[in-house]
Design a protein around this motif. Structure first.
Motif, PDB file in Angstrom:
ATOM      1  N   GLY A 104       0.850  -1.202   0.008  1.00  0.00           N
ATOM      2  CA  GLY A 104       0.083  -0.049  -0.057  1.00  0.00           C
ATOM      3  C   GLY A 104       0.837   1.349   0.047  1.00  0.00           C
ATOM      4  N   GLN A 105       2.123   1.069   0.865  1.00  0.00           N
ATOM      5  CA  GLN A 105       2.761   2.376   0.623  1.00  0.00           C
ATOM      6  C   GLN A 105       3.483   2.633  -0.641  1.00  0.00           C
ATOM      7  N   LEU A 106       3.884   1.691  -1.346  1.00  0.00           N
ATOM      8  CA  LEU A 106       4.325   1.490  -2.629  1.00  0.00           C
ATOM      9  C   LEU A 106       3.047   2.269  -3.503  1.00  0.00           C
ATOM     10  N   LEU A 107       1.950   1.819  -3.236  1.00  0.00           N
ATOM     11  CA  LEU A 107       0.889   2.364  -4.301  1.00  0.00           C
ATOM     12  C   LEU A 107       0.576   3.788  -4.058  1.00  0.00           C
ATOM     13  N   THR A 108       0.766   4.100  -2.879  1.00  0.00           N
ATOM     14  CA  THR A 108       0.602   5.560  -2.570  1.00  0.00           C
ATOM     15  C   THR A 108       1.787   6.500  -3.123  1.00  0.00           C
ATOM     16  N   GLU A 109       3.086   5.965  -3.060  1.00  0.00           N
ATOM     17  CA  GLU A 109       4.155   6.500  -3.893  1.00  0.00           C
ATOM     18  C   GLU A 109       3.904   6.607  -5.405  1.00  0.00           C
ATOM     19  N   MET A 110       3.407   5.495  -5.941  1.00  0.00           N
ATOM     20  CA  MET A 110       3.010   5.455  -7.387  1.00  0.00           C
ATOM     21  C   MET A 110       2.085   6.430  -7.842  1.00  0.00           C
ATOM     22  N   LEU A 111       1.176   6.442  -6.957  1.00  0.00           N
ATOM     23  CA  LEU A 111       0.020   7.715  -7.087  1.00  0.00           C
ATOM     24  C   LEU A 111       0.532   9.191  -7.232  1.00  0.00           C
ATOM     25  N   SER A 192     -21.003   0.029 -18.460  1.00  0.00           N
ATOM     26  CA  SER A 192     -20.943   1.525 -18.311  1.00  0.00           C
ATOM     27  C   SER A 192     -19.837   2.074 -19.178  1.00  0.00           C
ATOM     28  N   GLY A 193     -18.612   1.099 -19.527  1.00  0.00           N
ATOM     29  CA  GLY A 193     -17.665   1.260 -20.268  1.00  0.00           C
ATOM     30  C   GLY A 193     -16.814   2.294 -19.835  1.00  0.00           C
ATOM     31  N   ILE A 194     -16.632   2.139 -18.248  1.00  0.00           N
ATOM     32  CA  ILE A 194     -15.596   3.176 -17.859  1.00  0.00           C
ATOM     33  C   ILE A 194     -14.430   2.611 -18.262  1.00  0.00           C
ATOM     34  N   PRO A 195     -13.424   3.401 -18.661  1.00  0.00           N
ATOM     35  CA  PRO A 195     -12.062   2.858 -18.838  1.00  0.00           C
ATOM     36  C   PRO A 195     -11.248   2.110 -17.974  1.00  0.00           C
ATOM     37  N   VAL A 196     -10.503   1.085 -18.216  1.00  0.00           N
ATOM     38  CA  VAL A 196      -9.645   0.390 -17.156  1.00  0.00           C
ATOM     39  C   VAL A 196      -8.445   0.214 -17.668  1.00  0.00           C
ATOM     40  N   VAL A 197      -7.344   0.716 -17.009  1.00  0.00           N
ATOM     41  CA  VAL A 197      -5.980   0.522 -17.180  1.00  0.00           C
ATOM     42  C   VAL A 197      -5.639  -0.633 -16.070  1.00  0.00           C
ATOM     43  N   VAL A 198      -4.826  -1.718 -16.805  1.00  0.00           N
ATOM     44  CA  VAL A 198      -4.328  -2.450 -15.778  1.00  0.00           C
ATOM     45  C   VAL A 198      -2.725  -2.432 -15.474  1.00  0.00           C
ATOM     46  N   THR A 199      -2.336  -2.726 -14.311  1.00  0.00           N
ATOM     47  CA  THR A 199      -0.932  -2.532 -13.937  1.00  0.00           C
ATOM     48  C   THR A 199      -0.371  -3.790 -13.089  1.00  0.00           C
ATOM     49  N   TYR A 200       0.614  -3.929 -12.819  1.00  0.00           N
ATOM     50  CA  TYR A 200       1.221  -4.736 -11.721  1.00  0.00           C
ATOM     51  C   TYR A 200       0.869  -4.386 -10.390  1.00  0.00           C
ATOM     52  N   HIS A 201       0.619  -5.434  -9.644  1.00  0.00           N
ATOM     53  CA  HIS A 201       0.374  -5.299  -8.196  1.00  0.00           C
ATOM     54  C   HIS A 201       1.524  -4.777  -7.526  1.00  0.00           C
ATOM     55  N   PRO A 202       1.346  -3.679  -6.671  1.00  0.00           N
ATOM     56  CA  PRO A 202       2.454  -3.162  -5.788  1.00  0.00           C
ATOM     57  C   PRO A 202       3.312  -4.400  -5.218  1.00  0.00           C
ATOM     58  N   ALA A 203       2.568  -5.279  -4.572  1.00  0.00           N
ATOM     59  CA  ALA A 203       3.464  -6.530  -3.986  1.00  0.00           C
ATOM     60  C   ALA A 203       4.504  -7.030  -4.989  1.00  0.00           C
ATOM     61  N   TYR A 204       3.933  -7.219  -6.174  1.00  0.00           N
ATOM     62  CA  TYR A 204       4.884  -8.010  -7.248  1.00  0.00           C
ATOM     63  C   TYR A 204       5.873  -7.003  -7.339  1.00  0.00           C
ATOM     64  N   LEU A 205       5.686  -5.615  -7.561  1.00  0.00           N
ATOM     65  CA  LEU A 205       6.960  -4.579  -7.797  1.00  0.00           C
ATOM     66  C   LEU A 205       7.809  -4.632  -6.677  1.00  0.00           C
ATOM     67  N   LEU A 206       7.312  -5.044  -5.522  1.00  0.00           N
ATOM     68  CA  LEU A 206       8.470  -5.048  -4.433  1.00  0.00           C
ATOM     69  C   LEU A 206       9.342  -6.536  -4.659  1.00  0.00           C
ATOM     70  N   ARG A 207       8.812  -7.139  -5.370  1.00  0.00           N
ATOM     71  CA  ARG A 207       9.632  -8.436  -5.469  1.00  0.00           C
ATOM     72  C   ARG A 207      10.307  -8.309  -6.594  1.00  0.00           C
ATOM     73  N   SER A 208       9.845  -7.460  -7.522  1.00  0.00           N
ATOM     74  CA  SER A 208      10.636  -7.415  -9.000  1.00  0.00           C
ATOM     75  C   SER A 208      10.616  -6.051  -9.279  1.00  0.00           C
ATOM     76  N   PRO A 209      11.540  -5.312  -8.746  1.00  0.00           N
ATOM     77  CA  PRO A 209      11.564  -3.882  -8.877  1.00  0.00           C
ATOM     78  C   PRO A 209      11.800  -3.288 -10.264  1.00  0.00           C
ATOM     79  N   GLY A 210      12.651  -4.411 -11.097  1.00  0.00           N
ATOM     80  CA  GLY A 210      12.813  -4.189 -12.443  1.00  0.00           C
ATOM     81  C   GLY A 210      11.654  -3.673 -13.258  1.00  0.00           C
ATOM     82  N   GLN A 211      10.484  -4.166 -12.905  1.00  0.00           N
ATOM     83  CA  GLN A 211       9.225  -3.981 -13.539  1.00  0.00           C
ATOM     84  C   GLN A 211       8.514  -2.598 -13.404  1.00  0.00           C
ATOM     85  N   LYS A 212       9.088  -1.849 -12.425  1.00  0.00           N
ATOM     86  CA  LYS A 212       8.612  -0.525 -11.864  1.00  0.00           C
ATOM     87  C   LYS A 212       8.477   0.309 -13.228  1.00  0.00           C
ATOM     88  N   ARG A 213       9.304   0.044 -14.215  1.00  0.00           N
ATOM     89  CA  ARG A 213       9.385   0.977 -15.243  1.00  0.00           C
ATOM     90  C   ARG A 213       8.036   0.832 -16.049  1.00  0.00           C
TER      91      ARG A 213
END
Ligand code: URA
Length: 229
Positions: A104-111, A192-213
């Motif tokens: 969650g802390q990483l998600l907050t930083e990403m935002l 509703s057609g609300i646009p959805v963008v998919v990204t990696y889970h921050p828990a995964y990014l903590l394990r695989s920081p190379g994917q942060k890009r």
């Protein structure tokens, strides 16, 4: 279907070679418990207060037996961005708020990196209760919870949904592809057609920081869809 992208946005995305997808079925409509009722009536007619009370007393699946408390969702109920994750973990189960642990802390930083404070967005999960041992949510648990999330999405009517991680993306879009395949395009949520963008889970990014890009590229795509806040 309501069109959530302006002709200018569609043109810009086409110029960037970004495809825009629509899902065939909304989350709850495809699931057996879409007709869920709460004390105030059918879940799709519920206001915030009744919905929150229904969730906190929910016993619709086995997860109510092991939770400390439900995790309803948090943030701005008029938000442009809605962030949807998988399910509460141990920290969230203890505190009653989504994404408050390390992920969650990483998600907050990403935002923050895209100019958004946590309070600017609305954050919720596919499940309102923690699966024991952080196992994957089961189909019947997702089905039992689907109406609650669907109603939250309807009431917020965000400009954009950011689906974080495989479980959120696959359930929101009714797809079974991995995040690596679902990211980089703009999907649409249900009728509703609300646009959805998919990204990696921050828990995964903590394990695989190379994917942060790649996650940064996803956030930039999301920002281009949602527009200035
Ligand atoms: N992971 C999630 O998907 N949601 C949370 O609330 C916390 C961790």
């Amino acid at each position: 279907m309501r069109e959530f992208l302006s002709p200018e946005q569609l043109g810009m995305l086409r110029a960037m070679d970004i495809q825009v997808w629509r899902s065939r079925t909304p989350l709850a409509a495809s699931l057996p418990d879409a007709e869920a009722r709460v004390p105030g009536g059918p879940v799709e007619q519920t206001d915030w207060q009744t919905l929150e009370a229904a969730v906190s007393g929910c016993e619709r699946c086995v997860l109510h037996t092991s939770r400390t408390q439900t995790v309803f969702g948090v943030g701005n109920r008029s938000a442009d961005w809605m962030i949807i994750g998988e399910a509460p973990g141990a920290d969230e189960d203890r505190r009653g708020e989504p994404f408050v642990g390390k992920a969650g802390q990483l998600l907050t930083e990403m935002l923050r990196a895209v100019g958004l404070a946590r309070e600017d967005v609305y954050i919720a999960n596919i499940l309102k209760c923690r699966p024991p041992g952080n196992r994957d949510p089961q189909t019947e648990e997702v089905a039992a919870c689907a109406g609650y999330l669907q109603r939250q999405v309807e009431m917020i009517a965000p400009k954009l949904i950011l689906a974080v991680g495989r479980i959120a993306a696959q359930n929101l879009l009714q797809q079974n592809q991995p995040v690596g395949k679902l990211r980089g395009t703009i999907h649409a949520y249900g009728a509703s057609g609300i646009p959805v963008v998919v990204t990696y889970h921050p828990a995964y990014l903590l394990r695989s920081p190379g994917q942060k890009r790649k996650a940064w590229a996803d956030l930039c795509l999301a920002r281009s869809v949602a527009g200035p806040s």
